[in-house]
Design a protein around this motif. Structure first.
Motif, mmCIF file in Angstrom:
data_model
loop_
_atom_site.group_PDB
_atom_site.id
_atom_site.type_symbol
_atom_site.label_atom_id
_atom_site.label_comp_id
_atom_site.label_asym_id
_atom_site.label_seq_id
_atom_site.Cartn_x
_atom_site.Cartn_y
_atom_site.Cartn_z
ATOM 1 N N GLY A 115 29.787 5.322 36.203
ATOM 2 C CA GLY A 115 30.835 4.788 37.060
ATOM 3 C C GLY A 115 32.022 4.221 36.323
ATOM 4 N N THR A 143 41.446 0.081 36.761
ATOM 5 C CA THR A 143 40.101 0.420 37.198
ATOM 6 C C THR A 143 39.914 0.175 38.691
ATOM 7 O OG1 THR A 143 37.738 -0.013 36.878
ATOM 8 C CG2 THR A 143 39.231 -1.884 36.566
ATOM 9 N N THR A 191 36.583 1.005 39.872
ATOM 10 C CA THR A 191 35.137 0.740 39.905
ATOM 11 C C THR A 191 34.793 -0.593 39.241
ATOM 12 O OG1 THR A 191 34.753 1.825 37.770
ATOM 13 C CG2 THR A 191 34.683 3.211 39.749
ATOM 14 N N ASP A 217 35.553 4.164 34.873
ATOM 15 C CA ASP A 217 36.727 4.975 35.192
ATOM 16 C C ASP A 217 37.911 4.708 34.260
ATOM 17 O OD1 ASP A 217 37.418 2.487 36.187
ATOM 18 O OD2 ASP A 217 38.037 3.202 38.164
#
Length: 363
Positions: free
Chosen positions: A209, A148, A150, A211
């Motif tokens: 958001g 990740t 984010t 991911d």
């Protein structure tokens, strides 16, 4: 009308069993599925287990199945029909079949019933079986924590039962170990298989958001939603659920949790055939070959892949348990002391999030 068609199909399957032309008897094995065998996930893998039974025992067995059976009264009618049709053993492959399975078992004491992911064995002819999915969640959580950007990881959850809560906690803890800033976004969809709901949940997460997306649902819809996002300039990773879902590799699907029921089904049918069958409550995992991590693609950095493979090896040889303390509950109270390992009773009744998780477990 649809259910009448299902029952008619079950009846037509049921009357084909019995003795072969040469006089030898077959063992008739039934399977009840909550989704379609082509779902690419949970039901597909159970059906692969059915096919493995056929391959293992040839004309000594006959298998029958019914797909798309709703949990509840419909399931009870289908299970009853299979028993009336001469099935010697019936595998009911969804949590919501627990009450129907036990209800029918009471009426057919000479038939063996096996319920997947449940805990009730009200009668001597009922057994339960499950897989330690949380072992696989630990591995993909570790990968997700590294992948990740984010710091938002999504988990599409089906129902708030211990199996699913274990998976959420295991994935989160192992992601947080390698990335303390990670946040787990959980969306409850209250279904095992609904491609539209699963896709909507994935898209909503991506809009927030997220991911990296994990799922505890059965369709490939979240994979397709992530693929669509990536085709539009996104960067979203996913993990195959229950089945490999390799059609979406090397990205968005970067690894998978595969449920391999074949060893269990072959074993239990064999025990019934050779007279060693006994009531049991089975909970297998990586050591038994029931929980398998699919190919980790080249999108994952080599060092992260190596760490994941080391974790798989440690879980398989018993040197590591994903729920090893110190672990606190979400409210900060101690649950496991340093080095303490959760026992099966505690895991089987898990109804809380671990420390660091946000949100509440639904009632």
């Amino acid at each position: 009308m649809r259910f009448a068609t299902l029952l008619a199909g079950a009846l037509s399957l049921a009357v084909t069993g019995g003795a072969f032309a040469d006089g030898h008897e077959t063992t008739k094995v039934g399977f009840v599925y909550v989704g379609p065998i082509g779902d690419g996930g949970w039901t597909f893998q159970h059906d692969q287990g059915r096919l493995a039974v056929e391959e293992a025992y040839g004309d000594k067995v006959e298998t029958v199945y019914q797909e798309n059976v709703p949990e509840g009264a419909d399931a009870e009618r289908v299970i009853t029909q299979m028993a009336l049709g001469g099935a010697d053993i019936i595998f009911t492959t969804s949590f919501g079949y627990m009450d129907p399975t036990n209800n029918v078992a009471a009426k057919f004491p000479d038939v063996k019933f096996e319920h997947a992911t449940g805990y009730r064995r009200d009668h001597p002819n009922v057994s339960t079986y499950d897989a330690r999915f949380y072992e696989g969640r630990a591995v993909i959580g570790h990968i997700a924590g590294h992948m990740t950007e984010t710091n938002k990881i999504g988990y599409i959850a089906s129902f708030p039962i211990p199996e699913v809560i274990q998976g959420i906690n295991s994935a989160y803890m192992h992601a947080a170990k390698v990335n303390p800033d990670v946040e787990m976004v959980v969306t409850w969809v209250y279904t095992w298989f609904d491609p539209a709901k699963e896709a909507d949940a994935a898209r909503a997460m991506i809009d927030q958001g997220v991911d990296v997306i994990m799922q505890h649902t059965d369709s490939t819809a979240p994979q397709a939603a992530a693929q669509e996002a990536n085709e539009n300039g996104g960067r979203v990773f996913t993990f195959g659920q229950a089945s490999d879902m390799a059609a979406f590799a090397p990205t968005p699907r970067i690894a998978s949790i595969i449920d391999d029921w074949s060893p269990y089904y072959i074993k239990r049918v064999g025990e019934l055939m050779d007279g060693t069958y006994e009531q049991t409550a089975s909970w297998g995992g990586m050591p038994e070959g029931e929980v398998v991590i699919g190919e980790i693609t080249e999108v994952v950095p080599a060092e992260v892949k190596a760490e994941a493979e080391a974790m798989i090896a440690a879980i398989t040889d018993g040197s590591y348990h994903p729920f090893t303390g110190p672990i606190n509950k979400q409210d900060g109270t101690a649950w496991l002391a340093d080095g303490e390992v959760a026992d099966d009773g505690a895991l089987a009744t898990m109804d809380f999030y671990v420390e660091g998780m946000t949100g509440d477990v639904p009632n």
